[in-house]
Design a protein around this motif. Structure first.
Motif, mmCIF file in Angstrom:
data_model
loop_
_atom_site.group_PDB
_atom_site.id
_atom_site.type_symbol
_atom_site.label_atom_id
_atom_site.label_comp_id
_atom_site.label_asym_id
_atom_site.label_seq_id
_atom_site.Cartn_x
_atom_site.Cartn_y
_atom_site.Cartn_z
ATOM 1 N N ARG A 126 0.650 -1.227 0.221
ATOM 2 C CA ARG A 126 0.136 0.126 0.771
ATOM 3 C C ARG A 126 0.887 1.230 -0.258
ATOM 4 N NH1 ARG A 126 -2.904 -1.157 4.959
ATOM 5 N NH2 ARG A 126 -4.718 -2.053 3.063
ATOM 6 N N GLY A 145 0.078 8.704 -11.497
ATOM 7 C CA GLY A 145 -1.046 8.107 -11.697
ATOM 8 C C GLY A 145 -0.708 6.686 -11.293
ATOM 9 N N VAL A 146 0.135 7.014 -9.548
ATOM 10 C CA VAL A 146 -0.127 5.808 -7.957
ATOM 11 C C VAL A 146 -0.535 7.302 -7.099
ATOM 12 C CG1 VAL A 146 1.327 4.369 -6.756
ATOM 13 C CG2 VAL A 146 1.681 4.010 -8.971
ATOM 14 N N LYS A 147 -1.466 6.481 -6.419
ATOM 15 C CA LYS A 147 -1.440 8.173 -5.400
ATOM 16 C C LYS A 147 -1.370 7.518 -3.589
ATOM 17 C CE LYS A 147 -6.254 7.962 -6.030
ATOM 18 N NZ LYS A 147 -6.805 6.917 -6.327
ATOM 19 N N ASP A 174 -3.093 3.544 -2.855
ATOM 20 C CA ASP A 174 -3.066 3.019 -4.205
ATOM 21 C C ASP A 174 -2.228 0.977 -3.605
ATOM 22 O OD1 ASP A 174 -4.541 4.938 -5.246
ATOM 23 O OD2 ASP A 174 -2.928 4.264 -6.303
ATOM 24 N N VAL A 187 -0.658 -1.360 -4.646
ATOM 25 C CA VAL A 187 0.733 -1.857 -6.117
ATOM 26 C C VAL A 187 1.388 -3.215 -5.554
ATOM 27 C CG1 VAL A 187 0.575 0.842 -6.566
ATOM 28 C CG2 VAL A 187 2.020 -0.196 -5.047
ATOM 29 N N GLN A 228 8.121 4.306 -10.448
ATOM 30 C CA GLN A 228 7.223 4.280 -10.649
ATOM 31 C C GLN A 228 7.253 3.657 -12.188
ATOM 32 O OE1 GLN A 228 5.484 8.125 -12.030
ATOM 33 N NE2 GLN A 228 7.718 8.478 -12.888
ATOM 34 N N LYS A 259 -0.462 -1.476 -11.320
ATOM 35 C CA LYS A 259 -1.629 -1.168 -10.856
ATOM 36 C C LYS A 259 -2.230 -2.501 -10.638
ATOM 37 C CE LYS A 259 -1.172 3.262 -12.209
ATOM 38 N NZ LYS A 259 -0.114 3.000 -13.717
ATOM 39 N N GLN A 268 1.940 -6.057 -16.422
ATOM 40 C CA GLN A 268 0.149 -5.580 -16.447
ATOM 41 C C GLN A 268 -0.946 -5.917 -17.153
ATOM 42 O OE1 GLN A 268 0.107 -2.271 -14.248
ATOM 43 N NE2 GLN A 268 -2.080 -3.329 -14.093
ATOM 44 N N ASP A 270 -4.380 -6.776 -15.958
ATOM 45 C CA ASP A 270 -5.940 -6.767 -15.859
ATOM 46 C C ASP A 270 -6.757 -7.879 -16.664
ATOM 47 O OD1 ASP A 270 -4.431 -4.180 -15.112
ATOM 48 O OD2 ASP A 270 -4.616 -3.770 -17.692
#
Ligand code: NAP
Ligand code: ZN
Length: 350
Positions: free
Chosen positions: A68, A78-80, A83, A85, A139, A144, A302, A306
């Motif tokens: 986290r 794009g990542v905060k 999030d 990850v 990053q 994600k 990724q 997804d």
């Protein structure tokens, strides 16, 4: 520099034990995250015990990492904060060479920077993996995790998932394909799930008759006991692709004649010399190939995450405390894993 607690092997001969070390101060492109879960890959065991002769000690394993986000650098987009990850087997690469430019960072001409047992080219310090409290990662190598995916059973996707997804994609597996998987462990169980979800007809080759029922639930349509000559003969000339996940030297000759014309056996497990030697007759007479495949690129990882999010695919995990890691390695050596150990990193503070 921040102090971080983890578990490390101090040499090839001793069990993993608590180890305190420092992580770098975050750079402008870094994501800092608290590790929630870390999968236990057979590669962790190989490297903790220096099976490949390249281990740097102390060695903090772990390359199936879910966390986290607790801080981000100025340039991170794009990542905060907050999030969920993931980080897999690589934390960097040269980003300039042709493979890197093509999204094949795992084949970086300078060598990709491994999540642990690597050296960060920016500061020449060793990389330490996910059997730890906190990670700091650029990053571009942070994945994600799809919304709604259970983070506790997602960790093994970051290595077992992508390592089997990549050859399935490379050899264009889909509806109508016939795929076989050798060995039902962490990689094998993901190979069954992913090949099935891609629409293939899926077979497991195993030494363990006791795994048959599980294999069918995981997505195998057929199960072949590799020790049975009669069962092996029944599948002669069948498979477009065989993904071989076995970690140790083993005879692949019996599998070659089960490939179809132009079929390929791809090694993802064993690193080393093929022994017994490979007879070329089935290769020549059936234009068959033997190949290898290494994890997968970041974009491809990724894509796999997804795909798993869309198809409701996660891993079958047995959650352990970090204090149980040495016992888990012993069980892994006996192929007694259903089908991936995952460390609940909250146990680090127990
Ligand atoms: P694992 O969970 O221990 O599973 C390996 C399976 O292989 C076992 O469950 C067993 O299945 C079978 N097996 C074990 N020893 C065997 C032997 N001596 N002969 C025949 N079959 C045997 O291991 P994993 O985490 O899936 O990793 C598999 C291998 O892939 C490791 O060597 C790991 O280092 C490597 N790896 C490679 C990459 C890559 O990028 N290429 C990435 C990750 C991992 P059955 O009981 O069904 O026979
Ligand atoms: Zn791995």
């Amino acid at each position: 520099m921040m102090k971080v607690l983890g578990y490390a092997a101090k040499s090839a001969q001793v069990p993993l034990a608590p180890f305190e070390f420092t992580r770098r101060d975050p750079r402008p492109d870094d994501v800092v995250f608290e590790v929630l879960y870390c999968g236990v890959c057979h590669s962790d065991l190989h490297q903790a015990r220096n099976d490949w002769g390249i281990s740097l000690y102390p060695l903090v394993p772990g390359h199936e990492v879910i966390g986290r986000v607790t801080a981000v650098g100025d340039q991170v987009t794009g990542v905060k904060l907050g999030d969920i990850v993931g980080v897999g087997c690589m934390v960097d690469s040269c980003r300039q060479c042709q493979p890197c430019q093509q999204g094949l960072e795992q084949y970086c001409e300078q060598g990709n920077i491994q999540t642990y047992n690597g050296i960060d080219p920016h500061d020449s310090l060793p990389t330490y993996g996910g059997y730890s409290q906190t990670m700091v990662t650029t990053q571009d190598f942070v994945l994600k995790i799809p919304a709604g995916m259970d983070p506790s059973s997602a960790a093994p996707l970051l290595c077992a998932g992508i390592t089997t997804w990549s050859p399935l994609r490379r050899w264009h597996i889909g509806k109508g394909s016939k795929v076989a998987v050798v060995g039902l462990g962490g990689l094998g169980h993901m190979a069954l799930k992913l090949a099935n979800a891609l629409g293939a007809d899926v077979t497991l080759f195993t030494r363990s008759a006791s795994k048959e029922e599980d294999a069918r639930q995981l997505g195998a349509h057929h199960v072949i006991l590799s020790s049975s000559d009669a069962q092996m003969a029944e599948v002669a000339g069948t498979f477009d692709l065989i993904i071989d996940t076995v970690p140790y030297v083993h005879d692949i000759n019996p599998y070659m004649s089960t490939l179809t014309l132009d079929g390929t056996l791809v090694f993802v497990g064993f690193l080393g010399d093929i022994d017994p030697m490979l007879n070329t007759v089935p290769l020549i007479l059936g234009r068959r190939s033997v190949a290898g495949s290494c994890i997968g690129g970041i974009a491809e990882t990724q894509e796999m995450l997804d795909f798993c999010g869309q198809h409701g695919i996660t891993c079958d995990v047995e959650m352990i405390a970090i204090q149980d890691i040495n016992q888990a390695y012993e069980r892994m050596l006996k192929s007694d894993v259903k089908y991936r150990f995952v460390i609940d990193m909250a146990s680090l503070h127990a």
